[in-house]
Write a protein that holds these residues in place. Structure first.
Motif, PDB file in Angstrom:
ATOM      1  N   ILE A  90     103.600   4.101   2.419  1.00 18.21           N
ATOM      2  CA  ILE A  90     104.857   4.470   2.836  1.00 18.21           C
ATOM      3  C   ILE A  90     105.210   5.834   2.876  1.00 18.21           C
ATOM      4  O   ILE A  90     105.159   6.351   3.598  1.00 18.21           O
ATOM      5  N   PRO A  91     105.002   6.542   1.587  1.00 20.36           N
ATOM      6  CA  PRO A  91     105.044   7.795   1.715  1.00 20.36           C
ATOM      7  C   PRO A  91     104.056   8.704   2.645  1.00 20.36           C
ATOM      8  O   PRO A  91     104.417   9.502   3.282  1.00 20.36           O
ATOM      9  N   ARG A  92     102.821   8.508   2.516  1.00 18.64           N
ATOM     10  CA  ARG A  92     101.894   8.826   3.730  1.00 18.64           C
ATOM     11  C   ARG A  92     102.528   8.613   5.283  1.00 18.64           C
ATOM     12  O   ARG A  92     102.541   9.541   5.995  1.00 18.64           O
ATOM     13  N   GLU A  93     103.172   7.545   5.557  1.00 21.21           N
ATOM     14  CA  GLU A  93     103.609   7.255   6.900  1.00 21.21           C
ATOM     15  C   GLU A  93     104.577   8.251   7.100  1.00 21.21           C
ATOM     16  O   GLU A  93     104.924   8.658   7.944  1.00 21.21           O
ATOM     17  N   ILE A  94     105.431   8.500   6.012  1.00 25.69           N
ATOM     18  CA  ILE A  94     106.640   9.317   6.119  1.00 25.69           C
ATOM     19  C   ILE A  94     106.252  10.886   6.457  1.00 25.69           C
ATOM     20  O   ILE A  94     106.955  11.510   7.261  1.00 25.69           O
ATOM     21  N   LEU A  95     105.037  11.271   5.779  1.00 25.73           N
ATOM     22  CA  LEU A  95     104.832  12.602   6.040  1.00 25.73           C
ATOM     23  C   LEU A  95     104.079  12.897   7.244  1.00 25.73           C
ATOM     24  O   LEU A  95     103.974  13.727   7.818  1.00 25.73           O
ATOM     25  N   LEU A  96     103.057  11.805   7.899  1.00 21.61           N
ATOM     26  CA  LEU A  96     102.607  11.873   9.114  1.00 21.61           C
ATOM     27  C   LEU A  96     103.797  11.970  10.140  1.00 21.61           C
ATOM     28  O   LEU A  96     103.575  12.633  11.106  1.00 21.61           O
ATOM     29  N   ALA A  97     105.034  11.111  10.009  1.00 18.03           N
ATOM     30  CA  ALA A  97     105.913  11.139  10.979  1.00 18.03           C
ATOM     31  C   ALA A  97     106.631  12.567  10.845  1.00 18.03           C
ATOM     32  O   ALA A  97     107.097  13.189  11.905  1.00 18.03           O
ATOM     33  N   LYS A  98     106.579  13.377   9.668  1.00 14.81           N
ATOM     34  CA  LYS A  98     107.294  14.500   9.596  1.00 14.81           C
ATOM     35  C   LYS A  98     106.650  15.585  10.402  1.00 14.81           C
ATOM     36  O   LYS A  98     107.202  16.268  11.035  1.00 14.81           O
ATOM     37  N   LEU A  99     105.118  15.444  10.241  1.00 13.97           N
ATOM     38  CA  LEU A  99     104.375  16.243  10.936  1.00 13.97           C
ATOM     39  C   LEU A  99     104.553  16.177  12.414  1.00 13.97           C
ATOM     40  O   LEU A  99     104.540  17.112  13.179  1.00 13.97           O
ATOM     41  N   ALA A 100     104.430  15.024  12.884  1.00 12.58           N
ATOM     42  CA  ALA A 100     104.575  14.701  14.415  1.00 12.58           C
ATOM     43  C   ALA A 100     105.814  15.248  14.759  1.00 12.58           C
ATOM     44  O   ALA A 100     106.068  15.744  15.693  1.00 12.58           O
ATOM     45  N   ALA A 101     107.266  14.806  14.225  1.00 14.21           N
ATOM     46  CA  ALA A 101     108.342  15.216  14.703  1.00 14.21           C
ATOM     47  C   ALA A 101     108.649  16.593  14.533  1.00 14.21           C
ATOM     48  O   ALA A 101     109.186  17.075  15.531  1.00 14.21           O
ATOM     49  N   GLU A 102     108.262  17.233  13.558  1.00 20.47           N
ATOM     50  CA  GLU A 102     108.759  18.668  13.096  1.00 20.47           C
ATOM     51  C   GLU A 102     107.916  19.769  13.806  1.00 20.47           C
ATOM     52  O   GLU A 102     108.144  20.699  14.392  1.00 20.47           O
ATOM     53  N   ALA A 103     106.523  19.348  14.089  1.00 21.85           N
ATOM     54  CA  ALA A 103     105.468  20.206  14.431  1.00 21.85           C
ATOM     55  C   ALA A 103     104.476  19.705  15.555  1.00 21.85           C
ATOM     56  O   ALA A 103     103.743  20.166  16.121  1.00 21.85           O
ATOM     57  N   GLU A 104     104.881  18.527  16.133  1.00 21.58           N
ATOM     58  CA  GLU A 104     104.074  17.920  16.995  1.00 21.58           C
ATOM     59  C   GLU A 104     102.690  17.683  16.767  1.00 21.58           C
ATOM     60  O   GLU A 104     101.656  17.873  17.658  1.00 21.58           O
ATOM     61  N   ALA A 105     102.598  17.694  15.519  1.00 25.65           N
ATOM     62  CA  ALA A 105     100.953  17.666  14.860  1.00 25.65           C
ATOM     63  C   ALA A 105     100.338  16.251  14.899  1.00 25.65           C
ATOM     64  O   ALA A 105     100.651  15.429  14.378  1.00 25.65           O
ATOM     65  N   ARG A 106      99.095  16.511  15.334  1.00 28.83           N
ATOM     66  CA  ARG A 106      97.982  15.401  15.096  1.00 28.83           C
ATOM     67  C   ARG A 106      97.285  15.569  13.649  1.00 28.83           C
ATOM     68  O   ARG A 106      96.990  16.761  13.339  1.00 28.83           O
ATOM     69  N   VAL A 107      97.021  14.572  12.954  1.00 31.56           N
ATOM     70  CA  VAL A 107      96.208  14.789  11.940  1.00 31.56           C
ATOM     71  C   VAL A 107      94.842  14.117  12.076  1.00 31.56           C
ATOM     72  O   VAL A 107      94.556  12.967  12.612  1.00 31.56           O
ATOM     73  N   TRP A 108      94.043  15.076  11.629  1.00 29.80           N
ATOM     74  CA  TRP A 108      92.537  14.684  11.566  1.00 29.80           C
ATOM     75  C   TRP A 108      91.939  14.390  10.216  1.00 29.80           C
ATOM     76  O   TRP A 108      92.501  15.012   9.144  1.00 29.80           O
ATOM     77  N   THR A 109      91.084  13.537   9.958  1.00 30.65           N
ATOM     78  CA  THR A 109      90.576  13.329   8.955  1.00 30.65           C
ATOM     79  C   THR A 109      88.955  13.579   8.914  1.00 30.65           C
ATOM     80  O   THR A 109      88.271  13.067   9.817  1.00 30.65           O
ATOM     81  N   VAL A 110      88.276  13.863   7.791  1.00 32.70           N
ATOM     82  CA  VAL A 110      86.969  14.202   7.613  1.00 32.70           C
ATOM     83  C   VAL A 110      86.229  12.966   7.479  1.00 32.70           C
ATOM     84  O   VAL A 110      85.381  12.746   8.079  1.00 32.70           O
TER      85      VAL A 110
END
Length: 101
Positions: free
Chosen positions: A79-99
């Motif tokens: 749940i916290p991870r999904e909130i942080l992912l949503a925050k990055l998407a909403a505030e910075a239109e950011a895509r998250v990549w993982t190694v």
């Protein structure tokens, strides 16, 4: 001009391997044709300061990419991870990549 990508690492999960994790994030950025700009390190207290600084920098630089060693570095629970992912998407239109994928 290459797109910028920023790294984000929780230091307590890095377990002394921060340099290797950053090398892996840089390699991913390079293979995706992006310019690795910097890594934001969340301290072991995990107060969210580095995450807030990352979000502000993404907006300032008009950058839209973040790389993490694994999604666990965003948060240890779903749940916290999904909130942080949503925050990055909403505030910075950011895509998250993982190694690790």
């Amino acid at each position: 001009m290459e797109a910028l990508i920023y790294g984000y690492v929780r230091d307590e999960l890095a377990e002394g391997h921060s340099e290797e994790l950053e090398d892996a994030m840089c390699s991913l950025a390079s293979s995706a044709g992006m310019c690795f700009a910097a890594t934001f390190h969340e301290s072991t207290t995990g107060d969210g300061t580095a995450f807030a600084e990352l979000t502000a920098e993404l907006k300032r630089a008009d950058a839209h990419h973040v790389v993490v060693p694994s999604l666990e570095h965003l948060a240890g629970q779903t749940i916290p991870r999904e909130i942080l992912l949503a925050k990055l998407a909403a505030e910075a239109e950011a895509r998250v990549w993982t190694v690790d994928t």
